[in-house]
Design an enzyme around this catalytic site. Sequence first.
Site, mmCIF file in Angstrom:
data_model
loop_
_atom_site.group_PDB
_atom_site.id
_atom_site.type_symbol
_atom_site.label_atom_id
_atom_site.label_comp_id
_atom_site.label_asym_id
_atom_site.label_seq_id
_atom_site.Cartn_x
_atom_site.Cartn_y
_atom_site.Cartn_z
ATOM 1 N N ALA A 10 12.249 -30.400 5.567
ATOM 2 C CA ALA A 10 13.517 -29.924 6.346
ATOM 3 C C ALA A 10 12.946 -28.706 7.052
ATOM 4 C CB ALA A 10 14.596 -29.902 5.334
ATOM 5 N N LYS A 44 0.039 -27.392 4.536
ATOM 6 C CA LYS A 44 -0.119 -26.947 5.828
ATOM 7 C C LYS A 44 0.120 -25.587 5.933
ATOM 8 C CE LYS A 44 4.114 -29.201 7.145
ATOM 9 N NZ LYS A 44 4.766 -29.836 8.179
ATOM 10 N N HIS A 89 11.925 -43.613 3.080
ATOM 11 C CA HIS A 89 11.007 -42.781 3.754
ATOM 12 C C HIS A 89 10.805 -43.282 4.967
ATOM 13 C CE1 HIS A 89 7.440 -40.610 5.093
ATOM 14 N NE2 HIS A 89 7.399 -39.968 3.903
ATOM 15 N N GLY A 124 10.272 -39.141 19.003
ATOM 16 C CA GLY A 124 10.531 -37.750 19.466
ATOM 17 C C GLY A 124 10.939 -36.819 18.447
ATOM 18 N N ASP A 204 -14.974 5.140 14.047
ATOM 19 C CA ASP A 204 -13.730 4.950 12.975
ATOM 20 C C ASP A 204 -13.289 6.325 12.154
ATOM 21 O OD1 ASP A 204 -11.783 3.340 11.347
ATOM 22 O OD2 ASP A 204 -13.260 2.421 10.450
HETATM 23 C C1 SPV Z 1 -11.296 -1.707 8.483
HETATM 24 O O1 SPV Z 1 -11.453 -2.984 8.876
HETATM 25 O O2 SPV Z 1 -11.013 -0.862 9.361
HETATM 26 C C2 SPV Z 1 -11.500 -1.301 7.017
HETATM 27 C C3 SPV Z 1 -12.277 -2.102 6.316
HETATM 28 O O3 SPV Z 1 -10.844 -0.480 6.704
HETATM 29 S S1 SPV Z 1 -13.814 -1.174 6.271
HETATM 30 O O4 SPV Z 1 -14.268 -1.281 7.546
HETATM 31 O O5 SPV Z 1 -14.525 -2.137 5.139
HETATM 32 O O6 SPV Z 1 -13.391 0.107 5.869
HETATM 33 MG MG MG Z 2 -10.362 1.003 8.307
#
Ligand code: SPV
Ligand code: MG
Length: 433
Positions: A10, A44, A89, A124, A204
Amino acid sequence: MPIVYIGMTAEIVHHGHINVIAQAREYGEVVIGLLTDAAIADYKRLPFLSYENRKKIIENIVGVSRVVPQQEWDYVPNIRQYRPEVMVHGTDWQAGPLAPYRERAIAALAEYGGRLIEVPYTEGTSAGEFITQVQSLGNTPDTRRGTLRRLLAAKPLSTFIEAHNPISALIAEHTAVAKGDKVRRFDGFWSSSLTDSTVAGKPDIEALEINSRLANINAIFDVTTRPLIMDADTGGKPEHFELNVHSMERLGISGVIIEDKGGLKENSLLGTDVIQNQESAILFCDKIRAGCAARVSDDFMIIARIESLILEQGMDDAINRAGAYVMAGADGIMIHSRQNTPDEVFEFARLFRMEFPKTPLVCVPTSYSMVTEEALAKHGFNIVIYANHLLRAAYPAMQQVAREILQNGRSFESEQRLMSINEILELNRGTTA
Ligand code: SPV
Ligand code: MG
């Protein structure tokens, strides 16, 4: 009155359901076995509406006398429990992936003389077709945001994969693989500081402005439906984190992970090769508390990430911090490691689970990629994040073709590795990835 049993998901109720219920009434009292979120998610994916909401709809349909939970995709446990005289069913399960479930149901009914009545399938009304239509209508921030908590309630382990732009998110959303009688898909997206920074050509180190990260997520949300967990690095100053929690919630992000580092943040996988400091647990708890107090919705999750193992501060430090962060209000804990085996995160999980049996536990198995999801679930993890894999897949493929075109003075040699022009035009015109 004889019991007439109908199993239903549902997800989307339509005239086909009403036809089946109307016919079932002719044989007795209609009991609907409504599949739980866990039963559907295991087979799923998580249904759009929760069990409770689907139940409200079904129990108000004329002719339904009772709704009971069906905890599994398989009908047998409920047939044995409720012993219906009749089970109804649609004919749609006579062939295809549901056929083995039909055989099992017939055998279970035969144990006590129950019988199966099959009613013609209403053309459908395939759930898949409806779901495509619903997806094309879009998704509200509220619905999407709440999906992470629903996933955690329905599945022992949810899988998240990095998406750095809409096309990678479309691939993450639409990739499906049949495994046994189940279909495996990713449950959601990870917005990674590493891959967002890499795409921008930057290191980063929290250099990307939060609004550019959020704009990227907004573009992903424009074309997808699944939940997203955001990597918000250290979360910044507590006062900034409070404001950013509002922005994340408003967009429909389901949860944020902040890591307990201070000063200049570098990527965790660089470990102690670079200078990076862990934040004091006391200050980090203040940031968690500030974020929790700032949030408006109950379903937005603030997850604390512990860098003790990354920075070689020891297991005791990691466990002590985990306790402090949960007490400060963290909705979950992520433990990070850069070892090439899962041993230390397994040990962390063992110790953590002794104190916190239910708190969601997250891991990012980049360096220990041989670990299986099955093993992670067995050790008590609830979310696994594949944190950088789609960008790492795309980059070498682009590099190779760029090199080949230069080498060959034409693109002919690279054609076999590329999607065809027909495929990209089809994708571009709205067919899903
Ligand atoms: C990122 O994906 O930026 C993370 C995980 O912080 S790591 O790169 O392992 O620090
Ligand atoms: Mg990160």
